[in-house]
Design an enzyme around this catalytic site. Sequence first.
Site, PDB file in Angstrom:
ATOM      1  N   ARG A  79       4.418   8.436  14.262  1.00 51.18           N
ATOM      2  CA  ARG A  79       3.354   8.286  13.259  1.00 51.18           C
ATOM      3  C   ARG A  79       2.105   7.736  13.949  1.00 51.18           C
ATOM      4  NH1 ARG A  79       2.180   3.464   9.815  1.00 51.18           N
ATOM      5  NH2 ARG A  79       0.763   4.139   8.185  1.00 51.18           N
ATOM      6  N   HIS A 123      -6.501   4.980   8.726  1.00 50.27           N
ATOM      7  CA  HIS A 123      -5.936   3.663   9.043  1.00 50.27           C
ATOM      8  C   HIS A 123      -7.117   2.742   9.365  1.00 50.27           C
ATOM      9  CE1 HIS A 123      -1.978   1.633  10.471  1.00 50.27           C
ATOM     10  NE2 HIS A 123      -2.909   0.703  10.512  1.00 50.27           N
ATOM     11  N   GLU A 168      -2.085   1.421   3.756  1.00 56.18           N
ATOM     12  CA  GLU A 168      -2.306   0.090   3.186  1.00 56.18           C
ATOM     13  C   GLU A 168      -3.683  -0.102   2.547  1.00 56.18           C
ATOM     14  OE1 GLU A 168      -1.367  -2.940   6.048  1.00 56.18           O
ATOM     15  OE2 GLU A 168       0.704  -2.295   6.242  1.00 56.18           O
ATOM     16  N   ASN A 295       5.460  -0.281   4.097  1.00 57.17           N
ATOM     17  CA  ASN A 295       5.303  -1.161   5.256  1.00 57.17           C
ATOM     18  C   ASN A 295       5.752  -2.541   4.838  1.00 57.17           C
ATOM     19  OD1 ASN A 295       4.090   1.033   6.441  1.00 57.17           O
ATOM     20  ND2 ASN A 295       2.081   0.084   6.697  1.00 57.17           N
ATOM     21  N   TYR A 297       6.747  -6.529   6.117  1.00 60.74           N
ATOM     22  CA  TYR A 297       6.780  -7.564   7.158  1.00 60.74           C
ATOM     23  C   TYR A 297       7.391  -8.860   6.651  1.00 60.74           C
ATOM     24  CZ  TYR A 297       4.059  -4.388   9.961  1.00 60.74           C
ATOM     25  OH  TYR A 297       3.672  -3.293  10.678  1.00 60.74           O
ATOM     26  N   GLU A 351       6.316   1.303   8.440  1.00 60.50           N
ATOM     27  CA  GLU A 351       6.105   0.216   9.406  1.00 60.50           C
ATOM     28  C   GLU A 351       7.057  -0.924   9.103  1.00 60.50           C
ATOM     29  OE1 GLU A 351       2.121  -1.410   9.740  1.00 60.50           O
ATOM     30  OE2 GLU A 351       1.236   0.595   9.706  1.00 60.50           O
TER      31      GLU A 351
HETATM   32  C1  FCB Z   1      -0.048  -3.593   9.132  1.00 62.11           C
HETATM   33  C2  FCB Z   1      -0.997  -2.584   9.715  1.00 62.11           C
HETATM   34  C3  FCB Z   1      -0.786  -2.315  11.175  1.00 62.11           C
HETATM   35  C4  FCB Z   1      -0.459  -3.574  11.941  1.00 62.11           C
HETATM   36  C5  FCB Z   1       0.671  -4.315  11.269  1.00 62.11           C
HETATM   37  C6  FCB Z   1       1.111  -5.561  11.999  1.00 62.11           C
HETATM   38  O1  FCB Z   1      -0.650  -4.225   8.051  1.00 62.11           O
HETATM   39  O2  FCB Z   1      -0.882  -1.362   9.025  1.00 62.11           O
HETATM   40  O3  FCB Z   1      -1.928  -1.675  11.670  1.00 62.11           O
HETATM   41  O4  FCB Z   1      -1.584  -4.343  12.077  1.00 62.11           O
HETATM   42  O5  FCB Z   1       0.300  -4.652   9.968  1.00 62.11           O
END
Ligand code: FCB
Length: 444
Positions: A79, A123, A168, A295, A297, A351
């Site tokens: 990607r 992006h 995002e 995505n 985290y 992600e």
């Molecule tokens: C996301 C972004 C990516 C990167 C990660 C850690 O929010 O899409 O570009 O910065 O975080």
Amino acid sequence: MSDVTSGLPADFFWGVATSAYQIEGAWDEDGRTLSIWDTFSRRPGAVVNGETGDVACDHYHRMPADVAMIAGLGVDKYRFSVSWPRIQPGGRGPVNAKGVDFYSRLVDELLEKGVDPWLTLYHWDLPQELEDAGGWPHRDTAYRFAEFAGLVHDALGDRVPTWTTLNEPWCSAVLGYDTGRHAPGRTNFAEAVRATHHLLLGHGLAAQDLRSRGVASLGITLNMGTHSAASDAPGDVDAARRADGFGTRIYMDPLVHGRYPEDVLADVAARGAEIPVRAGDLEVISTPLDVFGVNYYTSHVHRATEDPAVSEVVPQGRPVTAMGWEIVPEGFTSLLVRLHEDYGVPMVITENGAAFDDLDVEDGHVADTDRVDYLKSHIAAVATAVRAGADVRGYLAWSLMDNFEWGYGYGKRFGIVHVDYETQQRTPKRSARWFRDLITRSRG
Ligand code: FCB
């Protein structure tokens, strides 16, 4: 199958992800014009150590070797995003042949090596001229984006099966126009709300066009997590509801159900702002999609503050990554199950990954065991969600290699491949080997 992946379907796919501004460099070459990140990163104090993406990983000049490295990981998909001002300088008018040629060669290299290209159109690198004309708070930007999408499809549509419109939009709208932590660095809540709607409208217009051109797989990528309340106190419960409303439902509801949630409209109005919806917009925004990119985290626990518009994230005392983000794999499972139950959409993890203060390269090795642990626990969390019924079809790790981490510059390393920014030497970390082995094993 290993325990980590048990329950994932046989055709579950694996990949790695990057984005244009974070890796390409070559900021002023071959006709590329400025994006908002070129401008913003030069603003004093905007990025740690005043770093910029001018050179980044120099991927623009090292692309064939980088593609060989990607293929060496054994992934199914890669990607990447295309740089709008490289393809369409200034954000208007005809394409720049040299810019298109770079992505055309990238796609050909990938296909030749058996890796499926997964293209993200936006992006975060808006052409500066479009920001000067009003940026995402300005409705015309949505139409410019749809036009850009069509130009990219004209050039690459014959070879790219998977198309993501936006990465995002929350970050583009909120970090870009409300908190000012990202480009273009404006700080105005009402503008962020307008930007949110125009990002969604731009997505929808591009999605309609790409649909009509028959793309195989079409989607959008959202950053999401769980939002829970620190206590049963009504203020805390409301803080969590607002965060979920403004983080998740303000996107998912219009995309899937074709309407903004009533409570979010009320929250926005209470802060003196308005979502600038015109007749027909929501039909456009809810153009059917094949895949929702997730995505993930971290997840958050919220509590109220004295200001009813502002809530506070309460640290839970868990281990954190180098970003200070708490490591919450169970939140990933809950998020995916919740998205499945509330929206019933097919999902791909576009992600997931972590920055750690990696040890240096020693004898050609980077022993990033903390990243291996992070990936392992999060892939296991995806498998748990799949066993609970969530329709998740693939997992793409963020990121292929260390790169320009926006406002944090080069200090935060998310790569499974280490990059020495002095020499541009790439060194696969232990996590890269672990990921490659996991992919091999998961294929039985
Ligand atoms: C996301 C972004 C990516 C990167 C990660 C850690 O929010 O899409 O570009 O910065 O975080």
